[in-house]
Design a protein around this motif. Sequence first.
Motif, short mmCIF file in Angstrom:
data_model
loop_
_atom_site.label_atom_id
_atom_site.label_comp_id
_atom_site.label_asym_id
_atom_site.label_seq_id
_atom_site.Cartn_x
_atom_site.Cartn_y
_atom_site.Cartn_z
N THR A 16 25.65 22.58 21.73
CA THR A 16 24.60 22.91 20.77
C THR A 16 24.51 24.41 20.53
O THR A 16 24.38 24.86 19.38
N LEU A 17 24.59 25.19 21.59
CA LEU A 17 24.52 26.65 21.43
C LEU A 17 25.69 27.18 20.61
O LEU A 17 25.52 28.05 19.74
N ALA A 18 26.90 26.67 20.89
CA ALA A 18 28.07 27.14 20.14
C ALA A 18 27.93 26.83 18.66
O ALA A 18 28.15 27.70 17.80
N LEU A 19 27.52 25.61 18.33
CA LEU A 19 27.38 25.23 16.93
C LEU A 19 26.20 25.93 16.27
O LEU A 19 26.24 26.25 15.07
N THR A 20 25.14 26.18 17.04
CA THR A 20 23.97 26.83 16.46
C THR A 20 24.28 28.27 16.07
O THR A 20 23.84 28.74 15.01
N TRP A 21 25.06 28.97 16.89
CA TRP A 21 25.41 30.33 16.51
C TRP A 21 26.34 30.36 15.30
O TRP A 21 26.31 31.30 14.50
N ILE A 22 27.15 29.31 15.14
CA ILE A 22 27.93 29.19 13.90
C ILE A 22 26.98 28.98 12.73
O ILE A 22 27.17 29.54 11.63
N ALA A 23 25.93 28.19 12.95
CA ALA A 23 24.92 27.96 11.91
C ALA A 23 24.20 29.26 11.55
O ALA A 23 23.86 29.48 10.38
N VAL A 24 23.98 30.11 12.53
CA VAL A 24 23.34 31.40 12.28
C VAL A 24 24.20 32.23 11.32
O VAL A 24 23.68 32.86 10.39
N ILE A 25 25.51 32.23 11.55
CA ILE A 25 26.42 32.95 10.65
C ILE A 25 26.28 32.42 9.23
O ILE A 25 26.18 33.18 8.26
N ALA A 26 26.25 31.09 9.10
CA ALA A 26 26.13 30.47 7.77
C ALA A 26 24.79 30.83 7.12
O ALA A 26 24.73 31.16 5.94
N ALA B 81 37.31 18.53 31.69
CA ALA B 81 36.05 19.26 31.81
C ALA B 81 36.28 20.76 31.66
O ALA B 81 35.54 21.45 30.94
N TRP B 82 37.30 21.29 32.33
CA TRP B 82 37.58 22.72 32.23
C TRP B 82 38.04 23.09 30.83
O TRP B 82 37.66 24.15 30.31
N THR B 83 38.83 22.21 30.22
CA THR B 83 39.27 22.47 28.84
C THR B 83 38.08 22.50 27.90
O THR B 83 37.97 23.37 27.02
N ALA B 84 37.17 21.52 28.07
CA ALA B 84 35.98 21.46 27.21
C ALA B 84 35.12 22.70 27.37
O ALA B 84 34.68 23.30 26.38
N VAL B 85 34.87 23.09 28.61
CA VAL B 85 34.03 24.27 28.87
C VAL B 85 34.69 25.53 28.31
O VAL B 85 34.01 26.40 27.73
N ALA B 86 36.00 25.64 28.47
CA ALA B 86 36.72 26.81 27.95
C ALA B 86 36.61 26.88 26.44
O ALA B 86 36.35 27.95 25.86
N TRP B 87 36.83 25.74 25.76
CA TRP B 87 36.69 25.69 24.30
C TRP B 87 35.29 26.12 23.87
O TRP B 87 35.13 26.97 22.98
N LEU B 88 34.28 25.51 24.48
CA LEU B 88 32.90 25.76 24.06
C LEU B 88 32.46 27.19 24.38
O LEU B 88 31.79 27.83 23.55
N ALA B 89 32.85 27.69 25.54
CA ALA B 89 32.48 29.06 25.89
C ALA B 89 33.16 30.06 24.95
O ALA B 89 32.54 31.05 24.52
N GLY B 90 34.42 29.80 24.61
CA GLY B 90 35.12 30.67 23.67
C GLY B 90 34.50 30.65 22.29
O GLY B 90 34.31 31.70 21.66
N LEU C 87 32.64 33.85 20.38
CA LEU C 87 33.07 34.30 19.06
C LEU C 87 31.94 34.18 18.03
O LEU C 87 31.69 35.12 17.26
N ALA C 88 31.27 33.04 18.03
CA ALA C 88 30.20 32.83 17.07
C ALA C 88 29.06 33.82 17.29
O ALA C 88 28.50 34.36 16.32
N TYR C 89 28.71 34.05 18.55
CA TYR C 89 27.64 35.00 18.85
C TYR C 89 28.01 36.40 18.36
O TYR C 89 27.19 37.09 17.73
N GLY C 90 29.25 36.82 18.62
CA GLY C 90 29.68 38.14 18.18
C GLY C 90 29.63 38.29 16.66
O GLY C 90 29.11 39.29 16.14
N PHE C 91 30.14 37.31 15.94
CA PHE C 91 30.13 37.37 14.48
C PHE C 91 28.71 37.28 13.93
O PHE C 91 28.37 37.92 12.93
#
Length: 254
Positions: A151-161, A227-236, A240-244
């Motif tokens: 949710t946090l990853a997608l929400t920060w993408i929403a903030v960019i939009a 699980a590690w792959t999922a966390v790595a994807w979401l954290a990345g 990125l979304a937060y920075g942009f």
Amino acid sequence: MTTRVLGDTGVLAGRSLRHILRSPDTIMTTAVTPIALMLLFVYVFGGAINTGSDESYVNYMLPGILLITIASGVAYTAYRLFLDLQGGIFERFQSMPIARSSVLWAHVLTSLVANLASVAIVIGVALIMGFRTGASPAAWLAVAGILVLFTLALTWIAVIAGLSARTVDGASAFSYPLIFLPFISSAFVPTGSMPGPVAWFAENQPVTSVVDTLRALLAQEPVGSDAWTAVAWLAGLLALAYGFAIAAYRRRIR
């Protein structure tokens, strides 16, 4: 400074949450489409789909439905942020002695609360439809943690939009590809049943690892490396979304 940011964020988040409480149809509307999809897939298509597993189809596809619920809900964050910008609220906030970052964080926290409420509604309907799990409290906490990170990853993408859009429709249109992405993953059918190029994409996109992890946790199965792959994807994606988003915000409030 940290105390000030937290205090200002709490006050502004309370403002946004009051708006949602006065109009709870936002949460209900977010849950309607995923519930309709769940009913369609379970009662219409479910009998014709071979998942290669003995578990019920509602158990199999619920993780994907939860991700679609969140992807649908974050569109409202972009929408509300766009309206605040157009209504001059941001300019008023800039004239007040509050931390600037608290304005964005308030929208993000509101999105998190609203989307988790929608997820709870969808899970409740799934239970009525026959969803069952023997997952331990620790597994449920892990499920909640992954959903929060998603949710946090997608929400920060929403903030960019919301910061970049020129129209109301443009502010929420970004969510359409996000809603569609679970359909090209392991959410509804095994990736092995897909044509070669589609299967390759499905197996190597972030939604599949998230879905597989959630499904394993709810089924009390080993999560393995997913699980590690999922966390790595979401954290990345979150980083990125937060920075942009912060960069877009700074450009907007100059």
